[in-house]
Design an enzyme around this catalytic site. Structure first.
Site, PDB file in Angstrom:
ATOM      1  N   TYR A  19       9.288 -10.224   6.642  1.00 36.12           N
ATOM      2  CA  TYR A  19       7.740 -10.531   6.921  1.00 36.12           C
ATOM      3  C   TYR A  19       7.399 -10.245   8.363  1.00 36.12           C
ATOM      4  O   TYR A  19       6.469  -9.327   8.339  1.00 36.12           O
ATOM      5  CB  TYR A  19       7.479 -11.895   6.517  1.00 36.12           C
ATOM      6  CG  TYR A  19       5.951 -12.128   6.890  1.00 36.12           C
ATOM      7  CD1 TYR A  19       5.191 -11.972   5.811  1.00 36.12           C
ATOM      8  CD2 TYR A  19       5.517 -12.915   7.922  1.00 36.12           C
ATOM      9  CE1 TYR A  19       3.673 -12.213   5.906  1.00 36.12           C
ATOM     10  CE2 TYR A  19       4.145 -13.022   8.207  1.00 36.12           C
ATOM     11  CZ  TYR A  19       3.264 -12.857   7.163  1.00 36.12           C
ATOM     12  OH  TYR A  19       1.806 -12.857   7.319  1.00 36.12           O
ATOM     13  N   SER A  34      -0.190  -9.855  11.910  1.00 41.57           N
ATOM     14  CA  SER A  34       0.153 -11.310  12.256  1.00 41.57           C
ATOM     15  C   SER A  34       0.658 -11.505  13.621  1.00 41.57           C
ATOM     16  O   SER A  34       1.465 -10.564  14.010  1.00 41.57           O
ATOM     17  CB  SER A  34       0.917 -11.762  11.086  1.00 41.57           C
ATOM     18  OG  SER A  34       1.668 -13.045  11.576  1.00 41.57           O
TER      19      SER A  34
HETATM   20  N1  LIG Z   1      -1.496 -17.124   5.764  1.00 43.65           N
HETATM   21  C1  LIG Z   1      -1.003 -17.098   6.973  1.00 43.65           C
HETATM   22  O1  LIG Z   1      -0.736 -18.067   7.659  1.00 43.65           O
HETATM   23  C2  LIG Z   1      -1.118 -15.691   7.456  1.00 43.65           C
HETATM   24  C3  LIG Z   1      -1.242 -15.537   9.026  1.00 43.65           C
HETATM   25  C4  LIG Z   1      -1.189 -14.289   9.337  1.00 43.65           C
HETATM   26  C5  LIG Z   1      -1.347 -13.131   8.543  1.00 43.65           C
HETATM   27  N2  LIG Z   1      -1.421 -13.430   7.362  1.00 43.65           N
HETATM   28  C6  LIG Z   1      -1.956 -12.031   6.610  1.00 43.65           C
HETATM   29  O2  LIG Z   1      -3.043 -12.209   5.887  1.00 43.65           O
HETATM   30  C7  LIG Z   1      -3.216 -11.476   4.511  1.00 43.65           C
HETATM   31  C8  LIG Z   1      -3.418 -12.277   3.679  1.00 43.65           C
HETATM   32  O3  LIG Z   1      -2.694 -13.800   3.392  1.00 43.65           O
HETATM   33  P1  LIG Z   1      -3.073 -14.912   2.731  1.00 43.65           P
HETATM   34  O4  LIG Z   1      -2.527 -15.807   3.420  1.00 43.65           O
HETATM   35  O5  LIG Z   1      -4.490 -14.876   2.303  1.00 43.65           O
HETATM   36  O6  LIG Z   1      -2.196 -14.799   1.295  1.00 43.65           O
HETATM   37  P2  LIG Z   1      -2.318 -15.348  -0.162  1.00 43.65           P
HETATM   38  O7  LIG Z   1      -3.447 -16.559  -0.150  1.00 43.65           O
HETATM   39  O8  LIG Z   1      -0.963 -15.556  -0.431  1.00 43.65           O
HETATM   40  O9  LIG Z   1      -2.950 -14.162  -0.933  1.00 43.65           O
HETATM   41  C9  LIG Z   1      -2.356 -12.957  -0.944  1.00 43.65           C
HETATM   42  C10 LIG Z   1      -3.094 -11.824  -1.867  1.00 43.65           C
HETATM   43  O10 LIG Z   1      -2.562 -10.567  -1.898  1.00 43.65           O
HETATM   44  C11 LIG Z   1      -2.890 -10.288  -3.035  1.00 43.65           C
HETATM   45  N3  LIG Z   1      -1.509  -9.500  -3.353  1.00 43.65           N
HETATM   46  C12 LIG Z   1      -0.391  -9.861  -3.559  1.00 43.65           C
HETATM   47  N4  LIG Z   1       0.422  -8.967  -3.916  1.00 43.65           N
HETATM   48  C13 LIG Z   1      -0.389  -7.884  -4.249  1.00 43.65           C
HETATM   49  C14 LIG Z   1      -0.138  -6.577  -4.950  1.00 43.65           C
HETATM   50  N5  LIG Z   1       1.057  -5.979  -5.131  1.00 43.65           N
HETATM   51  N6  LIG Z   1      -1.274  -5.777  -5.184  1.00 43.65           N
HETATM   52  C15 LIG Z   1      -2.568  -6.298  -4.932  1.00 43.65           C
HETATM   53  N7  LIG Z   1      -2.575  -7.634  -4.230  1.00 43.65           N
HETATM   54  C16 LIG Z   1      -1.361  -8.288  -4.129  1.00 43.65           C
HETATM   55  C17 LIG Z   1      -2.915 -11.417  -3.981  1.00 43.65           C
HETATM   56  O11 LIG Z   1      -3.519 -11.266  -5.295  1.00 43.65           O
HETATM   57  P3  LIG Z   1      -2.736 -11.201  -6.435  1.00 43.65           P
HETATM   58  O12 LIG Z   1      -1.404 -11.936  -6.604  1.00 43.65           O
HETATM   59  O13 LIG Z   1      -3.792 -11.266  -7.665  1.00 43.65           O
HETATM   60  O14 LIG Z   1      -2.136  -9.542  -6.676  1.00 43.65           O
HETATM   61  C18 LIG Z   1      -3.793 -12.358  -3.189  1.00 43.65           C
HETATM   62  O15 LIG Z   1      -5.140 -11.749  -3.302  1.00 43.65           O
HETATM   63  C19 LIG Z   1      -1.815 -11.040   4.426  1.00 43.65           C
HETATM   64  O16 LIG Z   1      -1.267  -9.817   4.691  1.00 43.65           O
HETATM   65  C20 LIG Z   1      -0.843 -12.188   5.379  1.00 43.65           C
HETATM   66  O17 LIG Z   1       0.261 -11.382   5.748  1.00 43.65           O
HETATM   67  C21 LIG Z   1      -1.469 -14.492   6.677  1.00 43.65           C
END
Ligand SMILES: NC(=O)c1ccc[n+]([C@@H]2O[C@H](COP(=O)([O-])OP(=O)(O)OC[C@H]3O[C@@H](n4cnc5c(N)ncnc54)[C@H](OP(=O)(O)O)[C@@H]3O)[C@@H](O)[C@H]2O)c1
Length: 253
Positions: free
Chosen positions: A152, A139
């Site tokens: 985070y 990120s």
């Molecule tokens: N959104 C942003 O602004 C942003 C910006 C930069 C980077 N990112 C990164 O992008 C990635 C995805 O983020 P997102 O925004 O798509 O998040 P999200 O919509 O909250 O989705 C999180 C995903 O991780 C899974 N997960 C959570 N805990 C888990 C565990 N213990 N085991 C297996 N799976 C697990 C969830 O599925 P389950 O709950 O069913 O397990 C879900 O599929 C993350 O690494 C985040 O840090 C996000």
């Protein structure tokens, strides 16, 4: 798209999340077989229904043994994993007034150990073939400290360092390492984050930027450009100035 994708099998964790789901759908649409991992079996089943190229491999990324089993299953059922994207992640505020150690440890377990576990599960297969690509989800918030992001942001700083170190170790062994550094993307992850979300992007657009960036083959895929430049240049300023800018820019509305 600059060149034809040559991945055949991709394993992605966090595949039911805002970003992971769109990456999975995009890759599947382009003919890549996608092994999708998350904890929720129902959401994975729903995702797999969207495209027959997507198969569900439910697991908790904090369980290293289970992930090892998943990697073996994918290799057996689908074939050699040539791209792994550890994308499972969580966000919990680091609130100094009411430290919630449980959520801080949970963030570390999913965002750090979960990524290392995923890489550890796929790596032996890639090393044996001298081939493969690991695309680590970082990120832009890993580049500097930010208010209430002590866990985070630190987990994402770990990803930046991890990707750089692995690139040095794995490039000579024929394995490519990439680092994905998005800015704000509109997903459930940051729904409770109540500070400015500059240039927030839809997950579909973020997924497009990620796949296009990985396809180009560079080390880092960082976007949006303005946010990437902000975080990378602010680091080289005198620290007092850097902290003033960050405090001002990320004050609550
Ligand atoms: N959104 C942003 O602004 C942003 C910006 C930069 C980077 N990112 C990164 O992008 C990635 C995805 O983020 P997102 O925004 O798509 O998040 P999200 O919509 O909250 O989705 C999180 C995903 O991780 C899974 N997960 C959570 N805990 C888990 C565990 N213990 N085991 C297996 N799976 C697990 C969830 O599925 P389950 O709950 O069913 O397990 C879900 O599929 C993350 O690494 C985040 O840090 C996000």
């Amino acid at each position: 798209m600059s060149k034809k994708l040559d991945w055949k099998i991709c394993w992605i964790t966090g595949a039911t999340g805002g970003i992971g789901r769109e990456i999975a759908l995009l890759l599947a649409k382009r003919g890549v077989k996608v092994a999708a991992t998350a904890r929720s079996k129902d959401q994975l089943a729903d995702l797999a229904k969207q495209n027959s190229a997507i198969s569900a491999f439910p697991a908790d990324v904090t369980d290293a043994k289970a992930l090892g089993g998943v990697a073996q299953q994918i290799e057996k059922q689908l074939g050699p994993i040539d791209l792994v994207i550890p994308s499972a992640g969580v966000y919990a505020p680091f609130n100094v007034a009411e430290l919630d150690l449980k959520s801080i440890h949970r963030t570390n377990a999913v965002n750090i150990d979960g990524v290392v576990n995923t890489i550890a599960a796929a790596l032996p297969f890639m090393l044996a073939r001298h081939k493969g690509q690991i695309a680590i989800m970082g990120s832009l918030f890993g580049y500097t400290g930010l208010p209430e992001s002590g866990s985070y942001g630190a987990s994402k700083a770990y990803m930046i360092n991890l990707a750089e170190g692995l690139e040095l170790d794995l490039a000579p062994k024929g394995i490519a390492v990439s680092l994905i550094n998005p800015g704000f993307v509109n997903t459930a992850l940051n729904a409770d984050y109540d500070r400015p979300k500059y240039f927030i992007m839809k997950p579909t657009k973020a997924a497009r930027r990620i796949v296009e960036g990985l396809d180009k083959g560079g080390f880092e895929v960082a976007f949006p450009g303005r946010v990437a430049i902000f975080f990378k240049t602010i680091r080289v300023l005198p620290k007092r100035l850097m902290f003033w800018i960050l405090r001002t820019a990320f004050a609550r509305d």
